[in-house]
Design a protein around this motif. Structure first.
Motif, mmCIF file in Angstrom:
data_model
loop_
_atom_site.group_PDB
_atom_site.id
_atom_site.type_symbol
_atom_site.label_atom_id
_atom_site.label_comp_id
_atom_site.label_asym_id
_atom_site.label_seq_id
_atom_site.Cartn_x
_atom_site.Cartn_y
_atom_site.Cartn_z
ATOM 1 N N GLU A 138 22.394 98.190 10.761
ATOM 2 C CA GLU A 138 23.541 99.033 11.178
ATOM 3 C C GLU A 138 24.657 98.230 11.171
ATOM 4 O O GLU A 138 24.771 97.427 11.723
ATOM 5 C CB GLU A 138 23.347 99.603 12.541
ATOM 6 N N ASP A 139 25.947 98.501 10.091
ATOM 7 C CA ASP A 139 26.759 97.689 10.201
ATOM 8 C C ASP A 139 27.764 97.716 11.293
ATOM 9 O O ASP A 139 27.628 98.910 12.127
ATOM 10 C CB ASP A 139 27.591 97.914 8.744
ATOM 11 N N ALA A 140 28.827 96.911 11.559
ATOM 12 C CA ALA A 140 29.975 97.226 12.468
ATOM 13 C C ALA A 140 30.402 98.599 12.106
ATOM 14 O O ALA A 140 30.770 98.912 10.817
ATOM 15 C CB ALA A 140 30.887 96.204 12.428
ATOM 16 N N GLY A 141 30.904 99.289 12.971
ATOM 17 C CA GLY A 141 31.738 100.516 13.068
ATOM 18 C C GLY A 141 30.747 101.816 12.738
ATOM 19 O O GLY A 141 31.125 102.900 12.558
ATOM 20 N N GLU A 142 29.319 101.584 12.706
ATOM 21 C CA GLU A 142 28.372 102.558 12.302
ATOM 22 C C GLU A 142 27.529 102.870 13.819
ATOM 23 O O GLU A 142 26.870 103.760 13.648
ATOM 24 C CB GLU A 142 27.057 101.977 11.594
ATOM 25 N N THR A 143 28.213 102.306 14.624
ATOM 26 C CA THR A 143 27.046 102.597 16.090
ATOM 27 C C THR A 143 27.745 103.890 16.627
ATOM 28 O O THR A 143 28.841 104.278 16.735
ATOM 29 C CB THR A 143 27.686 101.443 17.116
ATOM 30 N N GLU A 257 22.989 88.799 7.912
ATOM 31 C CA GLU A 257 23.536 89.789 7.406
ATOM 32 C C GLU A 257 25.050 89.314 7.005
ATOM 33 O O GLU A 257 25.059 88.182 6.423
ATOM 34 C CB GLU A 257 23.638 91.053 8.509
ATOM 35 N N TYR A 258 26.082 89.924 7.621
ATOM 36 C CA TYR A 258 27.455 89.447 7.276
ATOM 37 C C TYR A 258 27.698 88.346 8.134
ATOM 38 O O TYR A 258 27.296 88.125 9.341
ATOM 39 C CB TYR A 258 28.417 90.625 7.285
ATOM 40 N N ALA A 320 23.113 87.683 0.157
ATOM 41 C CA ALA A 320 23.358 88.999 -0.578
ATOM 42 C C ALA A 320 24.640 89.797 -0.560
ATOM 43 O O ALA A 320 24.727 90.651 -1.172
ATOM 44 C CB ALA A 320 22.182 89.950 -0.184
ATOM 45 N N TYR A 321 25.365 89.160 0.297
ATOM 46 C CA TYR A 321 26.683 89.938 0.556
ATOM 47 C C TYR A 321 27.921 89.170 0.058
ATOM 48 O O TYR A 321 29.306 89.280 0.606
ATOM 49 C CB TYR A 321 26.841 90.232 1.946
#
Ligand SMILES: Cc1cc2nc3c(=O)[nH]c(=O)nc-3n(C[C@H](O)[C@H](O)[C@H](O)COP(=O)(O)OP(=O)(O)OC[C@H]3O[C@@H](n4cnc5c(N)ncnc54)[C@H](O)[C@@H]3O)c2cc1C
Length: 470
Positions: A138-143, A257-258, A320-321
């Motif tokens: 889950e990325d930031a803003g997807e919660t 992740e990021y 990967a990012y």
């Protein structure tokens, strides 16, 4: 006498700048002279007969077709919308009939116990181990605050995959997972932004470790009341998950992740290490060597864990990012955290791998690493170092990892030469895995371009099989 030879080095496709050409030329020069001795086998990444020994011709044809499709940038850029479009046109059932025997079968380990067992048995023929990678993140803003049960459901699903691996007979199973599968992406991002300001990483890891061990809570004044509650609720899920892994002998690999989330991810990963790694490294964190700070980060985090008497585990990858990291740095005007050149990333990867292997040669089983890479030169450098240090390649202290459906020309010869190799195998239903795969494909564009060499080998093997038949 073992001799590792690099006959050729594959070109990272589509990179036309001078810097790239220089990098590749220098790597080629270095690679073509690599020769290591220490046993009685050759480590050769270009013998298609060995690489595809366990593959059926139909699997090779499918692999050839799919890797060709994946080397088309336009497809990779639009993979998800193309697939969703096909789903709309053909309907869910017909689309599944097309996608399952092709992309899904090639890159995914299945979504049932029977399918994962079949994948495991197929890998076991080549002596390769299972590292399952569930498609939850889950990325930031997807919660979505209304879906409070999601993180518990994810944890239970991922925990069950560990048990499936054990029932399938996997001896030392590894389970990759993302902290954002078990904790809201927004919360992890907020925690990250407070590390180094409101609280230090070692202090927060210690509080999390204590909570996991004893249930002793702390309220953070830099989180709201709801966020505090959410954090400790999610840590309860993580505690159940870690405890089950400890009891059943599953290694847990926390994905990186990021950079705007990594400090928070590290705080939880290190807290888990303090709670669960007392006797052996059960929980490992991931270090991305495309970051300028990679060596500093891994040495600091290792010290935090080892100073407090726990074992340390690490997955070492390039990262990967890159595209998004560079874009964000430019947009917000902060220094780019990613190395300036590919050569710098390669140098950092080899430096971190060497640093960790040297450390392992001193502390033994209290530190384990997996080198997650498809880069032949890095694999050769690591195999050389491992041998020079006198480490046992089968001990599990240093293992190698490649993504399922890719880089068999590395995994199979490495395993045949006596090294311990894992394949990172995505697992889950088609609808869940497709968005995940298309994101990974876009992020790993360079890897897919690098599949050119694998394509050459596939072509040679197919040719030799058809000529023999004809
Ligand atoms: C088992 C396994 C687990 C993984 N887990 C994670 C994870 O948790 N988190 C994660 O982020 N990734 C993860 N990855 C993906 C990994 O980070 C890489 O994207 C991928 O493996 C490609 O790198 P490579 O070492 O195979 O080598 P190569 O194909 O030689 O290198 C490609 C990589 O080099 C770097 N690079 C390319 N161009 C440049 C440039 N101009 N400047 C600087 N650097 C550049 C990028 O990182 C790029 O991905 C994992 C990979 C494996 C095999």
């Amino acid at each position: 006498m073992m001799r590792y030879t690099q006959r050729s080095f594959y070109f990272i496709g589509g990179l036309k700048e001078n810097a790239w050409n220089q990098t590749i030329t220098s790597l080629f020069k270095r690679a073509s002279h690599t020769q290591v001795s220490s046993g009685d086998q050759n480590l050769n990444f270009s013998d298609h007969k060995t690489v595809f020994k366990f593959k059926r011709t139909t699997d090779l044809l499918r692999g050839y077709f799919l890797l060709r499709v994946c080397s088309i940038n336009m497809f990779v850029d639009n993979a998800l919308s193309v697939m969703r479009g096909c789903e709309r046109i053909f309907g869910e059932k017909l689309f599944s009939l097309i996608a399952r025997p092709t992309f899904y079968r090639h890159f995914v380990g299945g979504d049932t116990e029977a399918e994962l067992r079949a994948t495991r048995n197929e890998l076991a023929k080549a002596g390769i181990h299972l590292m399952v990678c569930p498609a939850f993140e889950e990325d930031a803003g997807e919660t979505d605050v209304s879906k409070t049960d999601k993180y518990k459901t994810n944890m239970e699903y991922i925990m069950e995959i560990g048990q499936i691996m054990l029932r399938a007979g996997e001896k030392d199973p590894c389970l990759q997972f993302k902290i954002t599968a078990m904790m809201p992406g927004d919360l992890v991002t907020k925690i990250s932004s407070n590390i180094g300001n409101s609280i230090q990483l070692d202090e927060l890891s210690e509080i999390i470790g204590k909570y996991l061990e004893t249930g002793k809570t702390t309220r953070f004044d830099w989180l709201t009341e709801d966020e505090n509650n959410q954090l400790f609720k999610c840590l309860d899920y993580i505690n159940t998950f870690g405890e089950k892994a400890r009891q059943t002998g599953i290694t847990l690999l926390v994905d990186a992740e990021y950079t705007y989330m990594n400090p928070g991810i590290s705080a939880v990963a290190l807290g888990m290490m303090l709670a669960f790694n007392k006797e052996r490294p059960i929980v490992w964190n991931t270090y991305q060597c495309y970051l300028k700070a990679a060596l500093q980060t891994i040495s600091t985090e290792m010290e935090i864990v080892e100073k407090r008497g726990s074992c340390f585990g690490a997955k070492v990858v390039r990262g990967a990012y890159m595209e998004k990291e560079r874009k964000l740095a430019k947009m917000h005007g902060y220094p780019d955290p990613v190395n300036d050149t590919y050569a710098d990333t390669c140098a950092m990867y080899d430096r971190v791998a060497e640093y960790m292997m040297t450390h392992i040669s001193k502390v033994g089983n209290r530190c384990n690493i997996v080198l997650g890479t498809h880069n032949e030169q890095s694999v050769l450098n690591a195999a050389t170092k491992l041998t020079d240090l006198g480490l046992d390649p089968r001990s599990g202290q240093v293992v190698f990892g490649q993504i399922y459906g890719m880089a068999d020309q590395i995994s199979v010869p490495l395993s045949a030469a006596g090294f311990k190799v894992y394949k990172s195998v995505p697992y889950g239903p088609l609808g869940e895995v497709l968005p995940y795969l298309s994101r990974r494909a876009a992020e790993n564009r360079v890897v897919l371009a690098g599949a050119r060499r694998e394509l050459e080998l596939l072509k040679s093997e197919l040719k030799s099989r058809f000529i023999m038949r004809g």
